[in-house]
Design a protein around this motif. Structure first.
Motif, mmCIF file in Angstrom:
data_model
loop_
_atom_site.group_PDB
_atom_site.id
_atom_site.type_symbol
_atom_site.label_atom_id
_atom_site.label_comp_id
_atom_site.label_asym_id
_atom_site.label_seq_id
_atom_site.Cartn_x
_atom_site.Cartn_y
_atom_site.Cartn_z
ATOM 1 N N ALA A 62 0.829 -1.208 0.000
ATOM 2 C CA ALA A 62 0.000 0.000 0.000
ATOM 3 C C ALA A 62 0.861 1.254 0.000
ATOM 4 N N ALA A 63 1.921 1.261 0.809
ATOM 5 C CA ALA A 63 2.813 2.416 0.863
ATOM 6 C C ALA A 63 3.540 2.615 -0.465
ATOM 7 N N TYR A 64 3.993 1.519 -1.053
ATOM 8 C CA TYR A 64 4.674 1.616 -2.347
ATOM 9 C C TYR A 64 3.730 2.161 -3.419
ATOM 10 N N ALA A 65 2.486 1.670 -3.428
ATOM 11 C CA ALA A 65 1.514 2.163 -4.406
ATOM 12 C C ALA A 65 1.296 3.666 -4.230
ATOM 13 N N ALA A 66 1.195 4.101 -2.964
ATOM 14 C CA ALA A 66 1.006 5.527 -2.698
ATOM 15 C C ALA A 66 2.227 6.335 -3.126
ATOM 16 N N GLY A 67 3.421 5.847 -2.760
ATOM 17 C CA GLY A 67 4.641 6.567 -3.106
ATOM 18 C C GLY A 67 4.870 6.658 -4.595
ATOM 19 N N ILE A 68 4.555 5.575 -5.320
ATOM 20 C CA ILE A 68 4.686 5.597 -6.774
ATOM 21 C C ILE A 68 3.669 6.557 -7.377
ATOM 22 N N GLY A 69 2.421 6.499 -6.862
ATOM 23 C CA GLY A 69 1.373 7.392 -7.356
ATOM 24 C C GLY A 69 1.689 8.861 -7.143
ATOM 25 N N LEU A 70 2.409 9.145 -6.066
ATOM 26 C CA LEU A 70 2.777 10.525 -5.751
ATOM 27 C C LEU A 70 4.081 10.960 -6.415
ATOM 28 N N GLY A 71 4.759 10.036 -7.071
ATOM 29 C CA GLY A 71 6.023 10.366 -7.715
ATOM 30 C C GLY A 71 7.205 10.394 -6.769
ATOM 31 N N VAL A 72 7.019 9.886 -5.539
ATOM 32 C CA VAL A 72 8.117 9.837 -4.579
ATOM 33 C C VAL A 72 9.043 8.668 -4.886
ATOM 34 N N TYR A 73 8.450 7.535 -5.332
ATOM 35 C CA TYR A 73 9.223 6.323 -5.586
ATOM 36 C C TYR A 73 9.264 5.991 -7.066
ATOM 37 N N ASP A 74 10.383 5.396 -7.468
ATOM 38 C CA ASP A 74 10.505 4.809 -8.794
ATOM 39 C C ASP A 74 10.249 3.306 -8.669
ATOM 40 N N ARG A 75 9.255 2.804 -9.396
ATOM 41 C CA ARG A 75 8.846 1.409 -9.255
ATOM 42 C C ARG A 75 10.005 0.435 -9.490
ATOM 43 N N ASN A 76 10.728 0.621 -10.560
ATOM 44 C CA ASN A 76 11.806 -0.317 -10.897
ATOM 45 C C ASN A 76 12.891 -0.343 -9.829
ATOM 46 N N PHE A 77 13.215 0.827 -9.296
ATOM 47 C CA PHE A 77 14.245 0.894 -8.253
ATOM 48 C C PHE A 77 13.770 0.190 -6.988
ATOM 49 N N LEU A 78 12.510 0.416 -6.595
ATOM 50 C CA LEU A 78 11.983 -0.180 -5.371
ATOM 51 C C LEU A 78 12.111 -1.693 -5.374
ATOM 52 N N PHE A 79 11.670 -2.312 -6.460
ATOM 53 C CA PHE A 79 11.608 -3.769 -6.472
ATOM 54 C C PHE A 79 12.954 -4.418 -6.790
ATOM 55 N N SER A 80 13.846 -3.653 -7.402
ATOM 56 C CA SER A 80 15.172 -4.218 -7.693
ATOM 57 C C SER A 80 16.043 -4.306 -6.437
ATOM 58 N N LYS A 81 15.726 -3.513 -5.422
ATOM 59 C CA LYS A 81 16.560 -3.484 -4.219
ATOM 60 C C LYS A 81 16.085 -4.460 -3.137
ATOM 61 N N GLN A 82 14.949 -5.126 -3.369
ATOM 62 C CA GLN A 82 14.438 -6.045 -2.357
ATOM 63 C C GLN A 82 15.367 -7.246 -2.160
ATOM 64 N N LYS A 83 15.593 -7.610 -0.912
ATOM 65 C CA LYS A 83 16.451 -8.744 -0.574
ATOM 66 C C LYS A 83 15.593 -9.935 -0.150
ATOM 67 N N LYS A 84 15.970 -11.130 -0.640
ATOM 68 C CA LYS A 84 15.199 -12.330 -0.346
ATOM 69 C C LYS A 84 16.127 -13.506 -0.061
ATOM 70 N N THR A 85 15.677 -14.389 0.811
ATOM 71 C CA THR A 85 16.343 -15.667 1.035
ATOM 72 C C THR A 85 15.670 -16.707 0.145
ATOM 73 N N THR A 86 16.470 -17.498 -0.578
ATOM 74 C CA THR A 86 15.907 -18.460 -1.524
ATOM 75 C C THR A 86 16.144 -19.892 -1.060
ATOM 76 N N TYR A 87 15.066 -20.692 -1.098
ATOM 77 C CA TYR A 87 15.134 -22.138 -0.835
ATOM 78 C C TYR A 87 14.955 -22.862 -2.164
ATOM 79 N N GLU A 88 15.871 -23.763 -2.489
ATOM 80 C CA GLU A 88 15.822 -24.523 -3.739
ATOM 81 C C GLU A 88 15.384 -25.965 -3.458
ATOM 82 N N PRO A 89 14.665 -26.604 -4.397
ATOM 83 C CA PRO A 89 14.254 -28.000 -4.201
ATOM 84 C C PRO A 89 15.457 -28.923 -4.025
ATOM 85 N N LYS A 90 15.388 -29.819 -3.046
ATOM 86 C CA LYS A 90 16.481 -30.760 -2.778
ATOM 87 C C LYS A 90 16.008 -32.215 -2.746
#
Length: 491
Positions: A439-467
């Protein structure tokens, strides 16, 4: 310092306010629970005045906790518990408590109109059910004194929690909802993108009293939070909580999927700009409307996932806290084949059997605490995998990864088993509050505060692979399907 955006997540258990800086990073959070009003019939309600006042208080608390200048806060986005319905007069005063999504008091209403179930699903994408808002609003109109009269005079507002919050935060100046919330009412035609007058009439609800439906990243008026801010700021984003999590996870492209592990679970696949209507037990809804375009989703809802862990802890007392389940599951015998089917109140998607009851099966003399705990975690994975397979069948899309959120995702056993059984990578974000983030990201993008591509490219995730070996996966999953067959109502 730069600009700040607030994300408000008004959920089933309470309200959270999240404060984000100009880079989209979370810098502070404040929480406030509200009462769960449950009577002897199992009917579930919330006091709208209570959760509205909590919205105001959490906003104050999060700004003061962060120690930022109030004048630097430039916008707010709202995510909300979906399907919960309420009605209020034109002054903004509720005429009755909010009827919570869990509450099935509209069951008789759905039974009365069951001959229209096929048409309703064809237009709304949803199975006829008291789970959705329509039957709840109809119940209020039929049972609350004066409700029908107010509605006939055009002096009654009704809808979902987001609509009420926007109405109150803007002092009655804005009466709107967004596409995501509208699509979960069972009154909104997702083909024509409008309230369906015939369906409204079937439920005995006047469509003229429903809110205007607008983009999820659109402008929803301004608020000063009851005078707390020196000048009003725009509300520039509204999303149902599961849709907020889908957006917060960055599932912006066709075929991307997220699963939220909460009390229950919502599994969503973004299917793009054209609807896909399910033949395999999931439902069709709108993801959101943004920039003048809508995206659709397939969604499966599960009644008991995180709640199974609560059941282990509070009811069976097999563990002292949810955190103990991980160690026990890893310690369980690999030879044990115990299955738990948690049909405590029936089974949701993709089975839709409200009369099913739970079962613990496959027990042997060597089945102990650890094996039962593991079976409880495993059933969460199996249920989500059922939905993933149904979505692949409906969409024709091969799922490449699963993005997940919610408290249980901290459990390493659970996440690895999910990856093994689904046969795909599972990605866990470092941030937990994905609904409010969306919701905050949608608001920030709508207001021109955030750049969508930058926001989602910086997200950090832990990945589990099938074993796990595929043969072992097949054996385990086949055992699950056999256990489910034991509880399904035989026609």
């Amino acid at each position: 310092m730069g600009k700040y955006i607030i994300g408000i997540d008004q959920s089933t258990q309470g309200t959270k306010a999240l404060l984000f800086d100009e880079g989209g990073d979370l810098i502070a959070r404040a929480d406030f629970p509200h009462r769960q009003i449950i009577d002897e019939r199992g009917w579930v309600e919330h006091d709208p005045e209570e959760f509205y006042s909590n919205v105001i208080q959490t906003v104050k608390n999060v700004i003061e906790k962060a120690g930022v200048n109030k004048e630097k806060v430039v916008g707010v986005g709202i995510s909300n518990q979906r399907e919960t319905a309420l009605a209020w007069d034109r002054t903004g005063k509720p005429i009755y408590n909010a009827v919570v999504w869990q509450c099935a008091r509209g069951e008789d209403i759905c039974e009365r109109i069951k001959d229209s179930a096929g048409m309703i699903k064809e237009r709304t994408g949803l199975q006829l059910s008291p789970y959705f808002s329509a039957a709840k609003i109809a119940w209020i109109l039929e049972n609350v004194e004066g409700a029908r009269s107010l509605a006939q005079k055009g002096r009654l507002c009704y809808g979902t929690v987001d609509t009420f919050l926007v109405y109150r935060l803007t002092a009655g100046k804005v009466y709107r909802t967004d596409y995501s919330n509208a699509s979960r009412t069972q009154l909104f035609n997702i083909r024509t993108l409008s309230w369906d007058e015939e369906i409204c009439d079937i439920f005995g609800i006047s469509g003229k009293n429903l809110a205007e439906v607008t983009d999820s990243d659109g402008y929803y008026g301004e608020t000063d939070f009851e005078g707390y801010l020196e000048k009003p700021i725009p509300i520039h984003g509204v999303l149902g909580d599961s849709h907020g999590a889908l957006f917060g996870q960055g599932c912006l492209e066709k075929g991307m999927v997220k699963a939220t592990y909460g009390t229950g679970s919502s599994v969503m696949m973004n299917v793009g700009e054209e609807p896909v209507f399910s033949k395999h037990g999931v439902v069709s809804s709108l993801a959101w409307g943004m920039g003048g375009k809508v995206n659709y989703v397939l969604e499966g809802n599960i009644n008991y996932t995180g709640a199974v862990i609560t059941w282990l802890t509070k009811d069976l007392k097999l563990v002292g806290s949810p955190s103990e389940t991980e160690k026990l599951a890893f310690a369980a015998s690999t030879e044990d084949r115990t299955y738990l089917v948690p049909a405590f109140t029936g089974l949701g998607a993709p089975y839709w059997d409200s009369k099913a009851t739970g079962i613990l099966c496959g027990i042997t003399r060597t089945t102990n605490q650890a094996e039962i705990v593991r079976a409880a975690l495993d059933c969460i994975v199996y249920q989500i995998t059922d939905i993933l397979k149904a979505m692949e069948d409906d969409s024709g899309i091969s799922i490449q990864e699963l993005r997940v959120d919610g408290g249980p995702t901290k459990n390493k056993y659970l996440m690895q088993f999910q990856s093994d059984i689904a046969g795909i990578p599972v990605k866990v974000p470092t941030s937990e509050e994905l609904s409010g983030i969306g919701a905050a990201y949608a608001a920030g993008i709508g207001l021109g505060v955030y750049d969508r591509n930058f926001l989602f490219s910086k997200q950090k995730k832990t990945t589990y692979e099938p074993k796990m070996n595929q043969k072992e996966v097949d054996i385990k999953y086949m055992g699950w399907k056999e256990a489910v067959e034991l509880v399904l109502e035989k026609s």
